[in-house]
Structures are given as structure tokens and as C-alpha cells.
Scaffold this motif. Structure first.
Motif, PDB file in Angstrom:
ATOM      1  N   GLU A 190       0.830  -1.195   0.000  1.00 57.56           N
ATOM      2  CA  GLU A 190       0.000   0.000   0.000  1.00 57.56           C
ATOM      3  C   GLU A 190       0.870   1.252   0.000  1.00 57.56           C
ATOM      4  O   GLU A 190       2.055   1.203   0.358  1.00 57.56           O
ATOM      5  N   ALA A 191       0.283   2.368  -0.367  1.00 56.16           N
ATOM      6  CA  ALA A 191       0.988   3.644  -0.315  1.00 56.16           C
ATOM      7  C   ALA A 191       1.307   3.994   1.128  1.00 56.16           C
ATOM      8  O   ALA A 191       0.522   3.723   2.044  1.00 56.16           O
ATOM      9  N   ILE A 192       2.463   4.580   1.343  1.00 58.88           N
ATOM     10  CA  ILE A 192       2.905   4.953   2.696  1.00 58.88           C
ATOM     11  C   ILE A 192       2.345   6.329   3.043  1.00 58.88           C
ATOM     12  O   ILE A 192       2.512   7.297   2.286  1.00 58.88           O
ATOM     13  N   THR A 193       1.676   6.417   4.183  1.00 57.10           N
ATOM     14  CA  THR A 193       1.032   7.674   4.595  1.00 57.10           C
ATOM     15  C   THR A 193       1.688   8.300   5.818  1.00 57.10           C
ATOM     16  O   THR A 193       1.227   9.339   6.288  1.00 57.10           O
ATOM     17  N   ASP A 204      21.254  -0.651  20.105  1.00 53.10           N
ATOM     18  CA  ASP A 204      20.994  -1.964  20.715  1.00 53.10           C
ATOM     19  C   ASP A 204      20.013  -2.775  19.886  1.00 53.10           C
ATOM     20  O   ASP A 204      20.194  -3.978  19.709  1.00 53.10           O
ATOM     21  N   PHE A 205      18.951  -2.124  19.399  1.00 52.43           N
ATOM     22  CA  PHE A 205      17.899  -2.804  18.651  1.00 52.43           C
ATOM     23  C   PHE A 205      17.675  -2.078  17.329  1.00 52.43           C
ATOM     24  O   PHE A 205      17.626  -0.841  17.286  1.00 52.43           O
ATOM     25  N   ILE A 206      17.501  -2.844  16.240  1.00 52.87           N
ATOM     26  CA  ILE A 206      17.153  -2.289  14.935  1.00 52.87           C
ATOM     27  C   ILE A 206      15.800  -2.850  14.522  1.00 52.87           C
ATOM     28  O   ILE A 206      15.560  -4.058  14.595  1.00 52.87           O
ATOM     29  N   THR A 207      14.901  -1.967  14.062  1.00 52.16           N
ATOM     30  CA  THR A 207      13.605  -2.375  13.531  1.00 52.16           C
ATOM     31  C   THR A 207      13.512  -1.982  12.063  1.00 52.16           C
ATOM     32  O   THR A 207      13.728  -0.815  11.717  1.00 52.16           O
ATOM     33  N   TYR A 208      13.212  -2.957  11.213  1.00 51.80           N
ATOM     34  CA  TYR A 208      12.981  -2.703   9.783  1.00 51.80           C
ATOM     35  C   TYR A 208      11.477  -2.602   9.578  1.00 51.80           C
ATOM     36  O   TYR A 208      10.743  -3.563   9.817  1.00 51.80           O
ATOM     37  N   LEU A 209      11.007  -1.438   9.152  1.00 51.92           N
ATOM     38  CA  LEU A 209       9.578  -1.174   9.028  1.00 51.92           C
ATOM     39  C   LEU A 209       9.214  -1.191   7.547  1.00 51.92           C
ATOM     40  O   LEU A 209       9.356  -0.192   6.835  1.00 51.92           O
ATOM     41  N   GLY A 210       8.800  -2.373   7.073  1.00 50.03           N
ATOM     42  CA  GLY A 210       8.457  -2.527   5.665  1.00 50.03           C
ATOM     43  C   GLY A 210       7.163  -1.830   5.313  1.00 50.03           C
ATOM     44  O   GLY A 210       6.366  -1.483   6.182  1.00 50.03           O
ATOM     45  N   PRO A 211       6.914  -1.596   4.028  1.00 49.39           N
ATOM     46  CA  PRO A 211       5.663  -0.942   3.623  1.00 49.39           C
ATOM     47  C   PRO A 211       4.466  -1.818   3.961  1.00 49.39           C
ATOM     48  O   PRO A 211       4.569  -3.049   3.979  1.00 49.39           O
ATOM     49  N   PRO A 212       3.301  -1.217   4.223  1.00 50.35           N
ATOM     50  CA  PRO A 212       2.112  -2.018   4.547  1.00 50.35           C
ATOM     51  C   PRO A 212       1.764  -2.955   3.392  1.00 50.35           C
ATOM     52  O   PRO A 212       1.691  -2.515   2.233  1.00 50.35           O
ATOM     53  N   THR A 227      14.277  -6.598  14.610  1.00 51.34           N
ATOM     54  CA  THR A 227      12.849  -6.844  14.436  1.00 51.34           C
ATOM     55  C   THR A 227      12.461  -6.470  13.019  1.00 51.34           C
ATOM     56  O   THR A 227      12.933  -5.473  12.472  1.00 51.34           O
ATOM     57  N   TRP A 228      11.586  -7.297  12.428  1.00 56.55           N
ATOM     58  CA  TRP A 228      11.037  -7.021  11.102  1.00 56.55           C
ATOM     59  C   TRP A 228       9.540  -6.805  11.271  1.00 56.55           C
ATOM     60  O   TRP A 228       8.837  -7.676  11.797  1.00 56.55           O
ATOM     61  N   ALA A 229       9.025  -5.657  10.828  1.00 56.97           N
ATOM     62  CA  ALA A 229       7.623  -5.331  11.059  1.00 56.97           C
ATOM     63  C   ALA A 229       7.014  -4.728   9.803  1.00 56.97           C
ATOM     64  O   ALA A 229       7.713  -4.139   8.968  1.00 56.97           O
ATOM     65  N   HIS A 230       5.703  -4.862   9.678  1.00 54.06           N
ATOM     66  CA  HIS A 230       4.978  -4.238   8.576  1.00 54.06           C
ATOM     67  C   HIS A 230       4.575  -2.822   8.966  1.00 54.06           C
ATOM     68  O   HIS A 230       4.258  -2.531  10.128  1.00 54.06           O
ATOM     69  N   GLY A 231       4.528  -1.964   7.967  1.00 52.78           N
ATOM     70  CA  GLY A 231       4.283  -0.548   8.219  1.00 52.78           C
ATOM     71  C   GLY A 231       2.925  -0.219   8.763  1.00 52.78           C
ATOM     72  O   GLY A 231       2.729   0.862   9.333  1.00 52.78           O
ATOM     73  N   ASP A 232       1.941  -1.143   8.644  1.00 55.25           N
ATOM     74  CA  ASP A 232       0.630  -0.834   9.213  1.00 55.25           C
ATOM     75  C   ASP A 232       0.655  -0.867  10.739  1.00 55.25           C
ATOM     76  O   ASP A 232      -0.320  -0.490  11.383  1.00 55.25           O
ATOM     77  N   GLY A 233       1.773  -1.280  11.316  1.00 54.57           N
ATOM     78  CA  GLY A 233       1.924  -1.212  12.765  1.00 54.57           C
ATOM     79  C   GLY A 233       2.915  -0.142  13.205  1.00 54.57           C
ATOM     80  O   GLY A 233       3.428  -0.202  14.324  1.00 54.57           O
TER      81      GLY A 233
END
Length: 504
Positions: free
Chosen positions: A108-111, A204-212, A238-244
Motif C-alpha cells: 500500500e501507499a505509505i502515509t 541496541d535494537f534495529i527495527t525494519y519497518l516494511g511498507p504495509p 525486528t522485522w515489522a509491517h508498516g501498518d503497525g
């Protein structure tokens, strides 16, 4: 949400030894922890040298009562130090596009902007009504683990292609497999290092925030487990989706895995659900609430009064005042008299502050925990490993929880100041002459002495029984001296055989 069971790191671990002594364990072979999985509350056999100065705090606490009276025993209050007291966080938001600059299919488009993310994590919290991840750590840890906002960073967006190949295999930006996540990692690390000048080792921690994604993934986020505080330079990821992107409980959940926390489970309709305990951030996402008692204790945030068989004797009731978690302290019961029994944790939760969603009807499952004393088993093994288990909440309409395997009954006694008083009774069997004459609740039904119908056959013998005891101990009010069970058993036989005449 989930954690990867792979690398296991720790500088040390802590052992509860008899009687209720907590000591710091140092491994002679640290690589042992790479080959096994140890969870809080697991019985382990150890061999080595004991430093006898490493004892818990012992308190003679008027808030702890034995058989209704202020305790003359010293009860250990156990709390270890947090693995990390300050967290330096790096969040890398990802924008994926094709060669023409168009948004990749399946996303999805990133908002949101990088400023929006920073605001939600350690800013004013505009996206969450003023609640932030940094505020959540400060509140839930009672100030013991803090987000170092000054040394944390949300980078500019890492611009990635829609798909590619790394040493881990083919990946796509909308994919949900391991190779996909590692593709994000490899390219994002390269982008922020080479294009933005970011030094990854500063965090200490890296989070990759992918597009929704537009497709359903089995997870909102996944993470490394048991890596916080390691000494070999590995950075937890951490690997996470952008909707979160603004779901602060999502970050708290995944970072919990970094510290070795497992999921928070609960049995529902006869089925154990790995994420079923909604009183804890390690349950289902994404309401705002702190960790449950065993997880907060594991983090080093929550002190607990320790009870075991040496202090909770058969036929004894101990009560304690529980102030609200996280500022108060809880109760840890180690039923070492019952082989294979799992330890219990108790804490009182109020639906306020960063436990606010324990009263939020938008999360109806959460409202079963707020304003109540929650009882947990520290760890239950299932196919996914060790998971804490919520057992019951007592207070209001349900005031009692009993465990037949250990003979323990927990009882809500009522409010006391800002907290609640709860009792723990260990069954000593049916009521007897001894228990009835001294008003003890041997059968854990909540009443003793003349208030217990089961004592009716014994009460007319109490004057003779007490006189014989007084004669043998030269005390006018024996109360319950040490060793009472053995001595009284002999006295009862003598009284039944030849009752003494009252002194003339």
C-alpha cells in the motif's frame, strides 16, 4: 507476532535456591546457552561454588501475615537487575518502488513520515493520545529500563527495489518468509550505512519497518530472541509491517523477545492459546498494557515476595498486601513440596496509565484482568516452547482460586489502601483438634476455629487440649510455636487416653 528461536545470549542468569534464596549464576561454559533454552521458573540442576554473600533482601514485613497475625518470619523479596537499563533504538522505514518509481505491487501507499514514527515512539505521542513507547518503558519498568531518545534514531526511508536476491535466497518486499525478511535487512543495512552514514553498532535494537502489505501475512512483526545484553556485538533485530508503525505494544512485544520473554498464554474453552493472555503485552497485539507478573519479574522490573515450603507450612495461611503493578510488588509461590509443580506469580493490576486498555471495551477480552489480582503459572511447555499461563483473576465476583495438585488456595480478602490483600493457604488436610483449637484453617476453606463447621466435634475439647499444652511448654498462651505439629500429635494421644483434672 513471534520470535525467532535461534541465538541465545545472556551475561548471567539467576537461580532460586532453598530456602527462597536468589543467587546470580555464572556459567563456566557460556556457549551452553547456545545449545539449550532455559525459561524463568524451570527447575535446573547445577554444580559449582556458592558465594554465600549473594542473598536476597530479607524483610520482617508487617504487611505479610501468617494465620492472621503479623509475621515474625523474614520473607525474602526477590528482584534482579535489568539486563539493559537504557535502550538505543534504530528504526529504518522502508519505501519499495520499481524502476519507474512506482509503488511495488502487493504493498500500500505509505502515509506516515519518519517524524510521525519518532513522535509515536519517543515524542509527544500524537498518534496514540499521548502514549509513547518511551513512556511505556518508563511506566511498565517503574523507571528501571528507559528508551534513550537522545541516542535513538528514525532514519530517512531506505529505498529498496520490489524484489531481489541475497545470500539468503530470493526475496520480495511483500513476502512473509525468512528470505524476504533477510532481504529487507541486507539491503536496508547497506542503504542507511552507505547512503545515510548511519553507524549500526551505535544501537541496541534495529527495527525494519516494511511498507504495509495488501496481502495477509501470518505476522505483523517477528524478531530475534534472547539477544539483549550479548557481548559479541550482535544487534537485536525486528522485522515489522508498516501498518503497525504507531502500535507501541507491537514494539514492546517484539523487544520483549529480545530479552528472552516468551508468549503469554491462557486456556480458553479447554484449548491452550499461545497468545491468549491479554493481560500481557506478550499476548495478542495491540492494546496498551504492561507485561504480566512473571514477565515483569523476568525483566528485573517487579519485586516479589517469595514463598516456599519452608515458610508456607501445611495448614498455614499467609496473606500479603499487593500494591498495583508495576509500582508495587507481587507474590511468587514456589510449591516445592509438590513434585513437578509450576511456580505461581500473583499481581494486582489497575486499568490506568499504561495498563489503560485493561478497561477498554474496544478490547473486550482485556477487561477480564483490570482491577483484579491475576494469578499466573510462570511457564507452561507446548509445541512452541515455554509460555507463561494466566490461570485466574480473583476479586469482585470470583474471590477464590484453588489448585488441587499443590493443595494451594488463593483468596481475595478485600481492598486495603490503594492495593488488595490476598491470602495463600496450603492445605494440611481435614480439620483436627490442633487446628481447630488454635483457629487455623487446615482445610483452606477460608474459616477456622469456631467459625468452621468442621471444627464442631473438637471445640469442647479445646480447654483440656490447651491446658495440656501449657503444662508441657510452661507458657500461658502457646500461640503456634515452632514444631507445633509434632508436639501436639503426642499431646493429643495423652489427653485422649487420660484427661487431666483441672488444677484444684
Amino acid at each position: 507476532m513471534g520470535g525467532r528461536k535461534g541465538r541465545l545470549f545472556t551475561k548471567s542468569f539467576y537461580l532460586l535456591t532453598t530456602p527462597s534464596t536468589v543467587v546470580k549464576g555464572i556459567l563456566s561454559d557460556p556457549s551452553f546457552l547456545d545449545r539449550t533454552y532455559i525459561y524463568t521458573g524451570q527447575p535446573v540442576n547445577v554444580t559449582g561454588y556458592l558465594n554465600t554473600t549473594a542473598n536476597p533482601v530479607e524483610v520482617q514485613d508487617p504487611l505479610v501475615r501468617v494465620d492472621g497475625e503479623s509475621s515474625q518470619l523474614a520473607f525474602p523479596v526477590s528482584q534482579h537487575s535489568p539486563v539493559l537499563k537504557s535502550l538505543r533504538l534504530l528504526v529504518i522505514p522502508i519505501r519499495a518502488q520499481d524502476a519507474s518509481g512506482n509503488t511495488c505491487g502487493g504493498t500500500e501507499a505509505i502515509t506516515y513520515t519518519k517524524e510521525d514514527i519518532a513522535n509515536a515512539l519517543w515524542g509527544a505521542g500524537a498518534a496514540n493520545g499521548g502514549y509513547t513507547l518511551s513512556g511505556m518503558y518508563e511506566a511498565c519498568s517503574n523507571g528501571q529500563t528507559l528508551v534513550d531518545a537522545a541516542n535513538s534514531l528514525v532514519t530517512d526511508f531506505a529505498v529498496l527495489p520490489c524484489s531481489g536476491n541475497t545470500q539468503y535466497g530470493d526475496w520480495t518486499i511483500e513476502g512473509c518468509g525468512d528470505a524476504d525478511e533477510y532481504g529487507w535487512q541486507v539491503l536496508s543495512d547497506s542503504y542507511v550505512t552507505n547512503q545515510l552514514g548511519v553507524t549500526l553498532s551505535n544501537y541496541d535494537f534495529i527495527t525494519y519497518l516494511g511498507p504495509p502489505p495488501t496481502t495477509d501475512c501470518p505476522w505483523l512483526a517477528v524478531s530475534d530472541t534472547n539477544c539483549a545484553g550479548n557481548t559479541d556485538g550482535y544487534i537485536c533485530r525486528t522485522w515489522a509491517h508498516g501498518d503497525g508503525w504507531n502500535a507501541i505494544a507491537m514494539y514492546m512485544h517484539e523487544f520483549g523477545h529480545h530479552f528472552g520473554l516468551t508468549h503469554a498464554g491462557q486456556e480458553v474453552n479447554g484449548q491452550f492459546l499461545e497468545y491468549g493472555d491479554s493481560s500481557c503485552t506478550m499476548g495478542l497485539c495491540c492494546g496498551v498494557r504492561c507485561y504480566n507478573a512473571p514477565h515483569a519479574y523476568q525483566m528485573g522490573w517487579f519485586p516479589v515476595v517469595q514463598l516456599d515450603g519452608s515458610r508456607l507450612l501445611a495448614g498455614t495461611t499467609v496473606s500479603a498486601l499487593l500494591a498495583p503493578q508495576p509500582q508495587g510488588r507481587g507474590l511468587h509461590v514456589q510449591p516445592d513440596w509438590a513434585s513437578g509443580a509450576t511456580p505461581f506469580f500473583l499481581s494486582y493490576r489497575q486499568p490506568s496509565g499504561y495498563d489503560k486498555d485493561l478497561a477498554n471495551t474496544a478490547y473486550p477480552a482485556f477487561t477480564a484482568y483490570g482491577g483484579l489480582t491475576n494469578i499466573y503459572a510462570s511457564a507452561t511447555w507446548d509445541q512452541n516452547g515455554a509460555t507463561t499461563q494466566w490461570l485466574a483473576a480473583i476479586g469482585n465476583s470470583s474471590a477464590v482460586y484453588s489448585d488441587s495438585a499443590t493443595g494451594i488456595t488463593f483468596r481475595h480478602l478485600g481492598s486495603e489502601g490503594a492495593g488488595v490483600r490476598v491470602s495463600v493457604c496450603r492445605s494440611g488436610g481435614s480439620e483436627s483438634l490442633e487446628s481447630c483449637c488454635y483457629g487455623r484453617d487446615n482445610d483452606c476453606n477460608g474459616v477456622g476455629g469456631q467459625d468452621d463447621p468442621a471444627c464442631a466435634p473438637f471445640l469442647n475439647q479445646c480447654s483440656t487440649f490447651r491446658y495440656e499444652w501449657d503444662l508441657g511448654t510452661s507458657t500461658s498462651d502457646p500461640g503456634r510455636p515452632s514444631g507445633v505439629s509434632q508436639v501436639v500429635a503426642q499431646t493429643v494421644v495423652a489427653v485422649a487416653a487420660a484427661p487431666l483434672a483441672a488444677p484444684g
